[in-house]
Design a protein around this motif. Sequence first.
Motif, PDB file in Angstrom:
ATOM      1  N   LEU A  56      13.852  14.843  -5.727  1.00  0.00           N
ATOM      2  CA  LEU A  56      12.501  15.411  -6.222  1.00  0.00           C
ATOM      3  C   LEU A  56      12.738  15.195  -7.941  1.00  0.00           C
ATOM      4  O   LEU A  56      13.877  15.461  -8.493  1.00  0.00           O
ATOM      5  CB  LEU A  56      12.456  16.927  -6.136  1.00  0.00           C
ATOM      6  CG  LEU A  56      12.412  17.493  -4.727  1.00  0.00           C
ATOM      7  CD1 LEU A  56      12.240  18.766  -4.702  1.00  0.00           C
ATOM      8  CD2 LEU A  56      10.969  16.742  -4.122  1.00  0.00           C
ATOM      9  N   ASN A  57      11.760  14.998  -8.651  1.00  0.00           N
ATOM     10  CA  ASN A  57      11.650  14.618 -10.146  1.00  0.00           C
ATOM     11  C   ASN A  57      10.667  15.609 -10.509  1.00  0.00           C
ATOM     12  O   ASN A  57       9.601  15.849  -9.953  1.00  0.00           O
ATOM     13  CB  ASN A  57      11.264  13.352 -10.280  1.00  0.00           C
ATOM     14  CG  ASN A  57      12.318  12.157 -10.037  1.00  0.00           C
ATOM     15  OD1 ASN A  57      13.436  12.533 -10.169  1.00  0.00           O
ATOM     16  ND2 ASN A  57      11.931  10.994  -9.815  1.00  0.00           N
ATOM     17  N   CYS A  88      12.454  25.170  -3.264  1.00  0.00           N
ATOM     18  CA  CYS A  88      12.926  25.043  -4.775  1.00  0.00           C
ATOM     19  C   CYS A  88      12.444  26.227  -5.391  1.00  0.00           C
ATOM     20  O   CYS A  88      11.579  26.841  -5.138  1.00  0.00           O
ATOM     21  CB  CYS A  88      12.640  23.787  -5.180  1.00  0.00           C
ATOM     22  SG  CYS A  88      10.984  23.187  -5.402  1.00  0.00           S
ATOM     23  N   THR A  89      12.763  25.950  -6.816  1.00  0.00           N
ATOM     24  CA  THR A  89      11.923  26.853  -7.652  1.00  0.00           C
ATOM     25  C   THR A  89      11.456  26.126  -8.952  1.00  0.00           C
ATOM     26  O   THR A  89      12.068  25.148  -9.284  1.00  0.00           O
ATOM     27  CB  THR A  89      13.274  27.984  -8.252  1.00  0.00           C
ATOM     28  OG1 THR A  89      14.059  27.540  -8.976  1.00  0.00           O
ATOM     29  CG2 THR A  89      13.278  29.055  -7.559  1.00  0.00           C
ATOM     30  N   VAL A 115      10.212  32.453 -15.769  1.00  0.00           N
ATOM     31  CA  VAL A 115      10.398  33.111 -14.360  1.00  0.00           C
ATOM     32  C   VAL A 115      10.689  31.955 -13.500  1.00  0.00           C
ATOM     33  O   VAL A 115       9.593  30.888 -13.369  1.00  0.00           O
ATOM     34  CB  VAL A 115       8.938  33.768 -14.021  1.00  0.00           C
ATOM     35  CG1 VAL A 115       9.267  34.513 -12.585  1.00  0.00           C
ATOM     36  CG2 VAL A 115       8.934  35.033 -14.985  1.00  0.00           C
ATOM     37  N   PRO A 116      11.642  31.929 -12.645  1.00  0.00           N
ATOM     38  CA  PRO A 116      11.663  31.077 -11.534  1.00  0.00           C
ATOM     39  C   PRO A 116      10.633  31.196 -10.379  1.00  0.00           C
ATOM     40  O   PRO A 116      10.820  32.281  -9.596  1.00  0.00           O
ATOM     41  CB  PRO A 116      12.996  31.062 -11.275  1.00  0.00           C
ATOM     42  CG  PRO A 116      13.685  32.287 -11.599  1.00  0.00           C
ATOM     43  CD  PRO A 116      12.657  32.925 -12.653  1.00  0.00           C
ATOM     44  N   ILE A 117       9.610  30.300  -9.993  1.00  0.00           N
ATOM     45  CA  ILE A 117       8.604  30.663  -9.198  1.00  0.00           C
ATOM     46  C   ILE A 117       9.043  29.826  -7.940  1.00  0.00           C
ATOM     47  O   ILE A 117       9.308  28.591  -8.109  1.00  0.00           O
ATOM     48  CB  ILE A 117       7.365  30.329  -9.648  1.00  0.00           C
ATOM     49  CG1 ILE A 117       6.726  30.808 -11.028  1.00  0.00           C
ATOM     50  CG2 ILE A 117       6.366  30.278  -8.671  1.00  0.00           C
ATOM     51  CD1 ILE A 117       6.755  32.147 -11.213  1.00  0.00           C
ATOM     52  N   PRO A 118       9.245  30.546  -6.757  1.00  0.00           N
ATOM     53  CA  PRO A 118       9.664  29.853  -5.555  1.00  0.00           C
ATOM     54  C   PRO A 118       8.660  29.095  -5.220  1.00  0.00           C
ATOM     55  O   PRO A 118       7.407  29.435  -5.022  1.00  0.00           O
ATOM     56  CB  PRO A 118      10.021  30.942  -4.750  1.00  0.00           C
ATOM     57  CG  PRO A 118       9.145  32.145  -5.157  1.00  0.00           C
ATOM     58  CD  PRO A 118       8.987  31.810  -6.607  1.00  0.00           C
ATOM     59  N   VAL A 119       8.860  27.801  -4.535  1.00  0.00           N
ATOM     60  CA  VAL A 119       7.956  26.767  -3.915  1.00  0.00           C
ATOM     61  C   VAL A 119       8.390  26.405  -2.586  1.00  0.00           C
ATOM     62  O   VAL A 119       9.613  25.938  -2.523  1.00  0.00           O
ATOM     63  CB  VAL A 119       7.805  25.455  -4.948  1.00  0.00           C
ATOM     64  CG1 VAL A 119       6.950  24.691  -4.392  1.00  0.00           C
ATOM     65  CG2 VAL A 119       7.249  25.983  -6.210  1.00  0.00           C
TER      66      VAL A 119
END
Length: 81
Positions: free
Chosen positions: A74-75, A38-39, A54-58
């Motif tokens: 996911l919450n 997700c991001t 910034v969308p950080i990838p996880v």
Amino acid sequence: VYGIKWDFSHLDEALQEDGFLSSALHADPRNMVYLFGCTEPQMVQTIGENTTVVPIPVIVAVNTRVPLPELLALNSVQMEK
């Protein structure tokens, strides 16, 4: 997400034949490794006082012998300062 060169080599190493996630699979054939991606948006300061999101990838790896449910949720929890 695509504008930044992210480094996930540690995940690649973990999944290689001698990596710790692969070793767990060989130790017990009932084990499964599930990967979820997700991001997570993060506010980042740029030049001066400017900020940008910034969308950080996880990527999360779950190593388990228990089958996961068909539906996972996911919450996102936002905390005030």
